[in-house]
Scaffold this active site. Structure first.
Site, mmCIF file in Angstrom:
data_model
loop_
_atom_site.group_PDB
_atom_site.id
_atom_site.type_symbol
_atom_site.label_atom_id
_atom_site.label_comp_id
_atom_site.label_asym_id
_atom_site.label_seq_id
_atom_site.Cartn_x
_atom_site.Cartn_y
_atom_site.Cartn_z
ATOM 1 N N LYS A 9 12.563 -42.515 -28.680
ATOM 2 C CA LYS A 9 11.953 -41.990 -27.467
ATOM 3 C C LYS A 9 10.435 -42.202 -27.509
ATOM 4 O O LYS A 9 9.874 -42.538 -28.569
ATOM 5 C CB LYS A 9 12.340 -40.508 -27.333
ATOM 6 C CG LYS A 9 13.869 -40.302 -27.143
ATOM 7 C CD LYS A 9 14.237 -38.824 -27.079
ATOM 8 C CE LYS A 9 15.734 -38.630 -26.888
ATOM 9 N NZ LYS A 9 16.116 -37.186 -26.865
ATOM 10 N N TYR A 49 20.937 -40.154 -18.595
ATOM 11 C CA TYR A 49 21.195 -38.721 -18.819
ATOM 12 C C TYR A 49 21.916 -38.074 -17.632
ATOM 13 O O TYR A 49 21.791 -36.860 -17.427
ATOM 14 C CB TYR A 49 19.887 -37.993 -19.129
ATOM 15 C CG TYR A 49 19.394 -38.191 -20.557
ATOM 16 C CD1 TYR A 49 20.187 -37.839 -21.655
ATOM 17 C CD2 TYR A 49 18.123 -38.708 -20.814
ATOM 18 C CE1 TYR A 49 19.733 -38.001 -22.959
ATOM 19 C CE2 TYR A 49 17.661 -38.871 -22.122
ATOM 20 C CZ TYR A 49 18.482 -38.507 -23.186
ATOM 21 O OH TYR A 49 18.024 -38.659 -24.478
ATOM 22 N N PHE A 57 16.327 -28.338 -17.392
ATOM 23 C CA PHE A 57 15.326 -29.171 -18.070
ATOM 24 C C PHE A 57 15.416 -30.643 -17.672
ATOM 25 O O PHE A 57 14.637 -31.464 -18.163
ATOM 26 C CB PHE A 57 15.443 -29.021 -19.593
ATOM 27 C CG PHE A 57 16.801 -29.392 -20.162
ATOM 28 C CD1 PHE A 57 17.137 -30.712 -20.419
ATOM 29 C CD2 PHE A 57 17.736 -28.394 -20.451
ATOM 30 C CE1 PHE A 57 18.385 -31.053 -20.948
ATOM 31 C CE2 PHE A 57 18.982 -28.721 -20.972
ATOM 32 C CZ PHE A 57 19.314 -30.064 -21.222
ATOM 33 N N ARG A 85 24.680 -39.819 -35.566
ATOM 34 C CA ARG A 85 24.284 -38.462 -35.145
ATOM 35 C C ARG A 85 23.887 -37.607 -36.357
ATOM 36 O O ARG A 85 23.002 -36.757 -36.260
ATOM 37 C CB ARG A 85 25.431 -37.787 -34.391
ATOM 38 C CG ARG A 85 25.877 -38.521 -33.132
ATOM 39 C CD ARG A 85 25.154 -38.099 -31.904
ATOM 40 N NE ARG A 85 25.383 -36.723 -31.540
ATOM 41 C CZ ARG A 85 24.849 -36.157 -30.444
ATOM 42 N NH1 ARG A 85 24.060 -36.864 -29.639
ATOM 43 N NH2 ARG A 85 25.082 -34.898 -30.152
ATOM 44 N N THR A 91 20.344 -31.461 -32.153
ATOM 45 C CA THR A 91 19.535 -31.638 -30.937
ATOM 46 C C THR A 91 18.215 -30.874 -31.014
ATOM 47 O O THR A 91 17.159 -31.414 -30.692
ATOM 48 C CB THR A 91 20.344 -31.146 -29.711
ATOM 49 O OG1 THR A 91 21.583 -31.860 -29.674
ATOM 50 C CG2 THR A 91 19.574 -31.367 -28.421
ATOM 51 N N ARG A 102 15.252 -35.975 -37.065
ATOM 52 C CA ARG A 102 14.618 -34.856 -36.355
ATOM 53 C C ARG A 102 14.152 -33.773 -37.323
ATOM 54 O O ARG A 102 13.110 -33.146 -37.114
ATOM 55 C CB ARG A 102 15.589 -34.292 -35.316
ATOM 56 C CG ARG A 102 15.794 -35.230 -34.119
ATOM 57 C CD ARG A 102 16.941 -34.751 -33.242
ATOM 58 N NE ARG A 102 17.153 -35.560 -32.052
ATOM 59 C CZ ARG A 102 18.262 -35.557 -31.331
ATOM 60 N NH1 ARG A 102 19.283 -34.778 -31.696
ATOM 61 N NH2 ARG A 102 18.377 -36.310 -30.259
ATOM 62 N N ASN A 112 12.109 -34.667 -29.336
ATOM 63 C CA ASN A 112 12.948 -34.810 -30.538
ATOM 64 C C ASN A 112 13.165 -36.260 -30.975
ATOM 65 O O ASN A 112 14.120 -36.571 -31.679
ATOM 66 C CB ASN A 112 14.253 -34.021 -30.393
ATOM 67 C CG ASN A 112 15.120 -34.522 -29.262
ATOM 68 O OD1 ASN A 112 14.759 -35.483 -28.577
ATOM 69 N ND2 ASN A 112 16.260 -33.892 -29.066
ATOM 70 N N HIS A 115 17.289 -40.751 -29.596
ATOM 71 C CA HIS A 115 18.602 -40.535 -28.967
ATOM 72 C C HIS A 115 19.672 -41.279 -29.757
ATOM 73 O O HIS A 115 19.428 -42.394 -30.226
ATOM 74 C CB HIS A 115 18.610 -41.066 -27.532
ATOM 75 C CG HIS A 115 20.000 -41.298 -27.001
ATOM 76 N ND1 HIS A 115 20.793 -40.286 -26.519
ATOM 77 C CD2 HIS A 115 20.763 -42.422 -26.938
ATOM 78 C CE1 HIS A 115 21.969 -40.786 -26.162
ATOM 79 N NE2 HIS A 115 21.978 -42.080 -26.406
ATOM 80 N N GLU A 126 26.533 -46.687 -22.545
ATOM 81 C CA GLU A 126 25.080 -46.758 -22.720
ATOM 82 C C GLU A 126 24.642 -48.169 -23.115
ATOM 83 O O GLU A 126 23.611 -48.658 -22.645
ATOM 84 C CB GLU A 126 24.639 -45.739 -23.778
ATOM 85 C CG GLU A 126 24.783 -44.293 -23.286
ATOM 86 C CD GLU A 126 24.634 -43.233 -24.370
ATOM 87 O OE1 GLU A 126 24.827 -42.050 -24.061
ATOM 88 O OE2 GLU A 126 24.344 -43.594 -25.539
HETATM 89 P P1 GTP Z 1 20.315 -37.274 -27.082
HETATM 90 O O1 GTP Z 1 20.660 -38.047 -28.311
HETATM 91 O O2 GTP Z 1 18.914 -37.518 -26.585
HETATM 92 O O3 GTP Z 1 21.371 -37.437 -26.001
HETATM 93 O O4 GTP Z 1 20.308 -35.752 -27.565
HETATM 94 P P2 GTP Z 1 21.572 -34.845 -27.934
HETATM 95 O O5 GTP Z 1 22.845 -35.592 -27.705
HETATM 96 O O6 GTP Z 1 21.324 -34.314 -29.298
HETATM 97 O O7 GTP Z 1 21.443 -33.662 -26.881
HETATM 98 P P3 GTP Z 1 21.894 -33.645 -25.333
HETATM 99 O O8 GTP Z 1 22.569 -34.911 -24.967
HETATM 100 O O9 GTP Z 1 22.576 -32.361 -25.093
HETATM 101 O O10 GTP Z 1 20.472 -33.571 -24.601
HETATM 102 C C1 GTP Z 1 19.744 -34.747 -24.317
HETATM 103 C C2 GTP Z 1 18.282 -34.493 -24.540
HETATM 104 O O11 GTP Z 1 17.825 -33.545 -23.575
HETATM 105 C C3 GTP Z 1 17.918 -33.859 -25.879
HETATM 106 O O12 GTP Z 1 17.790 -34.777 -26.919
HETATM 107 C C4 GTP Z 1 16.592 -33.212 -25.559
HETATM 108 O O13 GTP Z 1 15.518 -34.185 -25.578
HETATM 109 C C5 GTP Z 1 16.803 -32.759 -24.142
HETATM 110 N N1 GTP Z 1 17.252 -31.362 -24.128
HETATM 111 C C6 GTP Z 1 18.491 -30.886 -24.430
HETATM 112 N N2 GTP Z 1 18.530 -29.555 -24.322
HETATM 113 C C7 GTP Z 1 17.293 -29.168 -23.942
HETATM 114 C C8 GTP Z 1 16.691 -27.926 -23.644
HETATM 115 O O14 GTP Z 1 17.314 -26.870 -23.733
HETATM 116 N N3 GTP Z 1 15.379 -27.943 -23.276
HETATM 117 C C9 GTP Z 1 14.661 -29.098 -23.164
HETATM 118 N N4 GTP Z 1 13.361 -29.051 -22.800
HETATM 119 N N5 GTP Z 1 15.183 -30.296 -23.437
HETATM 120 C C10 GTP Z 1 16.486 -30.331 -23.816
HETATM 121 MG MG MG Z 2 23.257 -36.603 -25.932
#
Ligand code: GTP
Ligand code: MG
Length: 148
Positions: A9, A49, A57, A85, A91, A102, A112, A115, A126
């Site tokens: 990112k 997303y 968010f 992962r 996350t 992370r 974070n 992805h 994707e």
């Molecule tokens: P990705 O690998 O980026 O998809 O992350 P993930 O699979 O671990 O988490 P998820 O797909 O649920 O969320 C995608 C992204 O949204 C996260 O990596 C964060 O950058 C953001 N995100 C998720 N939850 C929150 C939240 O509660 N607050 C905020 N500000 N950002 C969030």
């Molecule tokens: Mg995700």
């Protein structure tokens, strides 16, 4: 073979973590099948997303992803989606174990660093969204030293 879409990112790029992150996937034994540095259009970030579009968010997430260049990659190998992962960590970085990307480099969920696809099915979607058909087909010389 299984593939995952992995994306550094904008914060990861700005903080100079590109080499460190690539190294972790490379040294584990995974194979790089595609790699590009690119600016991201808002529509592309929204598609990527889309499953999160109803979350409060979501607008901030899209702003974050388009705030600077990202490094888009496809990594291939046995179990790469789930293991990727694990390499990335939870996350919320405050819950990520030290030793994960992370857990070593981030503090807040909204910054974070990286992805990784969450399922094999989403990985294929994707990869199609970010690379179309343009993966590189090659056989790493070390393959018999990594796989039995
Ligand atoms: P990705 O690998 O980026 O998809 O992350 P993930 O699979 O671990 O988490 P998820 O797909 O649920 O969320 C995608 C992204 O949204 C996260 O990596 C964060 O950058 C953001 N995100 C998720 N939850 C929150 C939240 O509660 N607050 C905020 N500000 N950002 C969030
Ligand atoms: Mg995700």
């Amino acid at each position: 073979t299984e593939q995952s879409y992995i994306m550094i990112k904008p914060d990861g790029v700005q903080r100079g973590l590109v080499g460190e992150i690539i190294k972790r996937f490379e040294q584990r034994g995974y194979t790089l099948r595609a790699l590009k540095l690119q600016s991201v259009e808002r529509a592309q970030a929204e598609k990527h997303y889309a499953d999160l579009s109803s979350k409060p968010f979501f607008p901030a997430l899209v702003d974050y992803i388009i705030s600077g260049p990202v490094v888009a990659m496809v990594w291939e190998g046995k179990g790469v989606v789930a293991t990727g992962r694990k390499i990335i960590g939870a996350t919320n970085p405050l819950a990520s174990e030290p030793g994960t990307i992370r857990g070593d480099f981030a503090i807040e969920v909204g910054r974070n660093v990286i992805h990784g696809s969450d399922t094999v099915e989403n990985a294929q979607k994707e990869i199609a969204l970010w690379f179309g058909e343009s993966l590189v087909d090659w056989t790493p010389a070390a393959k018999p030293w990594i796989y039995e």
